[in-house]
Design an enzyme around this catalytic site. Structure first.
Site, mmCIF file in Angstrom:
data_model
loop_
_atom_site.group_PDB
_atom_site.id
_atom_site.type_symbol
_atom_site.label_atom_id
_atom_site.label_comp_id
_atom_site.label_asym_id
_atom_site.label_seq_id
_atom_site.Cartn_x
_atom_site.Cartn_y
_atom_site.Cartn_z
ATOM 1 N N GLU A 21 0.830 -1.202 0.000
ATOM 2 C CA GLU A 21 0.000 0.000 0.000
ATOM 3 C C GLU A 21 0.866 1.254 0.000
ATOM 4 O O GLU A 21 0.554 2.237 -0.670
ATOM 5 C CB GLU A 21 -0.912 0.017 1.232
ATOM 6 N N TYR A 53 -14.903 27.014 0.273
ATOM 7 C CA TYR A 53 -14.764 25.577 0.052
ATOM 8 C C TYR A 53 -13.621 25.261 -0.889
ATOM 9 O O TYR A 53 -13.083 24.160 -0.857
ATOM 10 C CB TYR A 53 -16.055 24.867 -0.362
ATOM 11 N N ILE A 72 -6.411 5.065 7.959
ATOM 12 C CA ILE A 72 -7.210 6.182 7.448
ATOM 13 C C ILE A 72 -7.885 6.914 8.603
ATOM 14 O O ILE A 72 -8.245 8.081 8.467
ATOM 15 C CB ILE A 72 -8.220 5.743 6.370
ATOM 16 N N GLU A 73 -8.020 6.266 9.755
ATOM 17 C CA GLU A 73 -8.539 6.941 10.938
ATOM 18 C C GLU A 73 -7.607 8.078 11.360
ATOM 19 O O GLU A 73 -8.054 9.163 11.737
ATOM 20 C CB GLU A 73 -8.711 5.955 12.105
ATOM 21 N N LYS A 99 -12.022 3.721 1.294
ATOM 22 C CA LYS A 99 -10.835 3.063 0.756
ATOM 23 C C LYS A 99 -11.306 1.828 -0.005
ATOM 24 O O LYS A 99 -12.061 1.022 0.523
ATOM 25 C CB LYS A 99 -9.923 2.677 1.930
#
Length: 119
Positions: A21, A53, A72-73, A99
């Site tokens: 990864e 934005y 990813i947390e 993901k």
């Protein structure tokens, strides 16, 4: 209070636990909802009086593409905290990260985490 949302931001990152990864990378999708005092901001009709934005998008993509995390947390927490720090008008951040290239032997669309961080 109201929400400013940006849906389905797509970034290519090198986040993950496995060496593959980190070496090969993968696409992530990010949704963000920002709680802001729209009832006050909308009366001025000036970009400088609200949260841009376009700037939020840039902040999110820069963090996602330049920082590397196993989880990813952790990425979600870092983005949320950075948005609260950089944009003082934001009262809360709700963030989802999807993901797709997950090393799990099974059939599914994606994994997704969601966090909500309040000021």
């Amino acid at each position: 209070m109201g929400l400013i949302k940006i849906n389905n931001i797509q970034v290519y990152t090198y986040n993950g636990v496995l060496p593959e990864e980190n070496r090969l990378g993968q696409r992530l999708e990010i949704d963000v909802a920002l709680t802001v005092p729209i009832e006050d901001l909308g009366t001025k009709d000036q970009l400088a009086a609200t949260v841009s934005y376009a700037d939020v998008y840039t902040t999110i993509t820069e963090i996602a593409q330049t920082q590397q995390y196993q989880l990813i947390e952790s990425l979600a927490n870092h983005i949320s905290q950075a948005l609260l720090k950089k944009y003082q008008l934001i009262a809360a951040v709700q963030l989802r990260i999807r993901k797709y290239s997950v090393p799990i032997a099974g059939i599914f669309d994606n994994v997704e985490i969601e966090v909500q961080v309040n000021r």
